[in-house]
Design a protein around this motif. Structure first.
Motif, PDB file in Angstrom:
ATOM      1  N   LEU A   1       9.356  -0.413  -9.718  1.00  0.00           N
ATOM      2  CA  LEU A   1       9.058  -0.196 -11.125  1.00  0.00           C
ATOM      3  C   LEU A   1       9.173   1.280 -11.477  1.00  0.00           C
ATOM      4  O   LEU A   1       8.796   2.152 -10.683  1.00  0.00           O
ATOM      5  CB  LEU A   1       7.644  -0.679 -11.460  1.00  0.00           C
TER       6      LEU A   1
ATOM      7  N   GLU B   1       7.970   1.288 -17.187  1.00  0.00           N
ATOM      8  CA  GLU B   1       7.636  -0.133 -17.047  1.00  0.00           C
ATOM      9  C   GLU B   1       6.148  -0.343 -16.775  1.00  0.00           C
ATOM     10  O   GLU B   1       5.741  -1.345 -16.194  1.00  0.00           O
ATOM     11  CB  GLU B   1       8.471  -0.743 -15.923  1.00  0.00           C
TER      12      GLU B   1
ATOM     13  N   ALA C   1       4.651  -3.815 -17.478  1.00  0.00           N
ATOM     14  CA  ALA C   1       4.919  -4.863 -16.481  1.00  0.00           C
ATOM     15  C   ALA C   1       3.970  -4.712 -15.296  1.00  0.00           C
ATOM     16  O   ALA C   1       3.470  -5.708 -14.751  1.00  0.00           O
ATOM     17  CB  ALA C   1       6.369  -4.800 -16.022  1.00  0.00           C
TER      18      ALA C   1
ATOM     19  N   GLN D   1       0.522  -5.916 -16.379  1.00  0.00           N
ATOM     20  CA  GLN D   1       0.476  -7.374 -16.474  1.00  0.00           C
ATOM     21  C   GLN D   1       0.313  -8.029 -15.108  1.00  0.00           C
ATOM     22  O   GLN D   1      -0.539  -8.903 -14.929  1.00  0.00           O
ATOM     23  CB  GLN D   1       1.741  -7.878 -17.162  1.00  0.00           C
TER      24      GLN D   1
ATOM     25  N   ASP E   1      12.976 -14.278 -14.892  1.00  0.00           N
ATOM     26  CA  ASP E   1      12.215 -13.261 -15.634  1.00  0.00           C
ATOM     27  C   ASP E   1      10.716 -13.353 -15.384  1.00  0.00           C
ATOM     28  O   ASP E   1       9.929 -12.780 -16.130  1.00  0.00           O
ATOM     29  CB  ASP E   1      12.490 -13.405 -17.134  1.00  0.00           C
TER      30      ASP E   1
ATOM     31  N   ALA F   1       7.525 -12.553 -13.021  1.00  0.00           N
ATOM     32  CA  ALA F   1       6.983 -11.758 -11.921  1.00  0.00           C
ATOM     33  C   ALA F   1       6.196 -12.673 -10.992  1.00  0.00           C
ATOM     34  O   ALA F   1       5.360 -13.456 -11.441  1.00  0.00           O
ATOM     35  CB  ALA F   1       6.094 -10.650 -12.466  1.00  0.00           C
TER      36      ALA F   1
END
Length: 160
Positions: A11, A15, A18, A21, A65, A67
């Protein structure tokens, strides 16, 4: 889950969302496995998440898409520290953790690391088995999670 569809990448600071999350998901799913809490993580702002990504290499595993896992590593050469390994429940037992660990090993090689160390909370048998399978061994060093968390943990290392 077809492992061929899973991609692992590092990452970037941009990002941070993301990272936030997946970290919140990890802490909600397995609070017993980490030294920080979901409540603490929820309090962090964008600046905090960006700062974390500046201090570590954080890898994200994704299928399409979605994770499905993450792991971090700190340090630059010498002894590196593997932190925050987590795989989503739907991806456990599929090899995603192995892919994440390979990303850490590749990162260590590029950075000139000669050892990777990590801590495992006592009783996390799945994590210990994963690391043992990749050559990590217990060092005999024991402690507690820290930050007021007195759960016991033990150190494992891999000499590269």
């Amino acid at each position: 889950m077809d492992l061929a569809t899973v991609h692992v990448r590092q990452l970037q600071v941009a990002e941070w969302s993301a990272f936030r999350q997946i970290r919140l998901r990890a802490l909600a799913d397995a609070p017993h496995a980490f030294g920080s809490t979901l409540a603490e993580a929820r309090q962090r702002g964008e600046r905090d998440w960006r700062a974390l990504l500046l201090r570590r290499a954080q890898f994200l595993a994704a299928a399409a898409d979605t994770a499905v896992g993450t792991v971090g590593v700190t340090g630059d050469g010498g002894a590196l520290h593997l932190i925050s390994m987590w795989v989503a429940p739907e991806a456990r037992g599929t090899g995603v953790a192995d892919l994440l660990l390979h990303a850490v090993l590749d990162h260590a090689t590029v950075r000139g690391g000669d050892r990777i160390r990590l801590e495992v909370v006592e009783g996390n048998i799945a994590a210990e088995r994963l690391y043992f399978r990749h050559g990590f061994r217990r060092t005999g060093v024991r402690g507690t999670v820290g930050g007021g968390d007195v759960r016991p943990e033990f150190e494992m290392v891999l000499d590269l």
